[in-house]
Every structure is written in structure tokens, then in C-alpha cells.
Motif scaffolding. Sequence first.
Motif, PDB file in Angstrom:
ATOM      1  N   THR A 140       0.840  -1.200   0.000  1.00  0.00           N
ATOM      2  CA  THR A 140       0.000   0.000   0.000  1.00  0.00           C
ATOM      3  C   THR A 140       0.874   1.248   0.000  1.00  0.00           C
ATOM      4  OG1 THR A 140      -1.730  -1.172   1.196  1.00  0.00           O
ATOM      5  CG2 THR A 140      -1.823   1.223   1.239  1.00  0.00           C
ATOM      6  N   GLN A 141       1.901   1.252   0.831  1.00  0.00           N
ATOM      7  CA  GLN A 141       2.824   2.391   0.913  1.00  0.00           C
ATOM      8  C   GLN A 141       3.556   2.589  -0.411  1.00  0.00           C
ATOM      9  OE1 GLN A 141       3.029   4.393   3.636  1.00  0.00           O
ATOM     10  NE2 GLN A 141       4.278   5.728   2.390  1.00  0.00           N
ATOM     11  N   LYS A 143       2.528   1.749  -3.443  1.00  0.00           N
ATOM     12  CA  LYS A 143       1.581   2.292  -4.428  1.00  0.00           C
ATOM     13  C   LYS A 143       1.350   3.774  -4.200  1.00  0.00           C
ATOM     14  CE  LYS A 143      -1.115  -1.844  -5.466  1.00  0.00           C
ATOM     15  NZ  LYS A 143      -2.401  -2.510  -5.275  1.00  0.00           N
ATOM     16  N   ARG A 144       1.196   4.169  -2.935  1.00  0.00           N
ATOM     17  CA  ARG A 144       0.968   5.571  -2.602  1.00  0.00           C
ATOM     18  C   ARG A 144       2.172   6.421  -3.022  1.00  0.00           C
ATOM     19  NH1 ARG A 144       0.134   5.541   3.060  1.00  0.00           N
ATOM     20  NH2 ARG A 144      -1.931   4.728   2.646  1.00  0.00           N
ATOM     21  N   ASN A 147       2.250   6.763  -6.865  1.00  0.00           N
ATOM     22  CA  ASN A 147       1.241   7.712  -7.358  1.00  0.00           C
ATOM     23  C   ASN A 147       1.673   9.150  -7.108  1.00  0.00           C
ATOM     24  OD1 ASN A 147      -0.466   5.790  -8.407  1.00  0.00           O
ATOM     25  ND2 ASN A 147      -1.618   5.553  -6.505  1.00  0.00           N
ATOM     26  N   ARG A 148       2.299   9.410  -5.972  1.00  0.00           N
ATOM     27  CA  ARG A 148       2.804  10.764  -5.695  1.00  0.00           C
ATOM     28  C   ARG A 148       3.903  11.149  -6.674  1.00  0.00           C
ATOM     29  NH1 ARG A 148       3.410  10.088   0.699  1.00  0.00           N
ATOM     30  NH2 ARG A 148       1.259  10.419   1.270  1.00  0.00           N
TER      31      ARG A 148
END
Length: 158
Positions: A140-141, A143-144, A147-148
Motif C-alpha cells: 500500500t505504501q 503504491k501511494r 502515485n505521488r
Amino acid sequence: MSDSDKSSNYKVIAANRRARFNYAIEEELECGIMLVGSEVKALRTAQAGIAESYASVEGAELWLINSYIAPYGKAGKFRHEERRRRKLLVTKRQLAHLWSATQRRGMTLVPLVLYFNHVGIAKVKIGIAKGKRLADKRETQRKRDWNRRKARLLRHHD
């Protein structure tokens, strides 16, 4: 009443920001919440927290446990208990669904957001969730972060 009038009463009081990081939310459900007068006044001033709280089905009722609503200073002798158990209002069918979901392995009921709806009534959004493992949290981290970076790169190329 126009759409802008309806949405003007909508106000988020408290959000559980870690919930989506620590849990995989499978389903969301809006619940009413039974409050006393001083609790409603304190919520109007947005003095609440649901980060450490959870929901539980006990004795054919749904309860919000360990949620925090700050004391209301002007309540006088009608003060409320800050971390009391608060009953959540759902239909019998929804309650049966929540109970069966929590009986499955690893499922839990996590409060996601506490808010006033467009009519001005306090509501809690509950998520039926499964706890994430450490590897899932790392993913999850990742992917985040990606995206940033992607958004940053797209901004610089424009």
C-alpha cells in the motif's frame, strides 16, 4: 431546497485515517448513533476522535467502543462520560449481516468516519474489514509513493 443547501450541513467530525492503511475495507455501512445532548454539542465543535475505537455486535445490538467525545464545558451537571460505549443504530437485517461477517476469520468492524449528514444528524460510517499483514501494508505504501511521484512528474512535464 437546492443541492448547495443540502450539502452545507454535511460536516466531517472525525476520521480514522489509519483504518485504510491497517485494514482492507470490504464493505461500508452508514449507522446512526445514540447520543446525549452534551455529546451532540461537543460534536458540533468537532471535538471527537475515533482512531482507537472499534464496533462490536453484542447481545443483538451494535456498539461503538472506545470512541472519544470531549466534555462540553457549558453542560453543567448534565456532563457525559468521554469514552462510554455508544449504541449504533442499524436494521435487524444489517445487524445480522454484520454479525455473520465478524464470525468469519479475521473480519472486524472499524469506524471510518464520524460526521453530520446533510440533514444535520450524527452518523458513523463502519467498514467491514480484514486486517492487513505487514507485506500488504508495505505494498500500500509503495503504491501511494508511486502515485505521488507520478503526479509530480506529470506536473513538471506540463
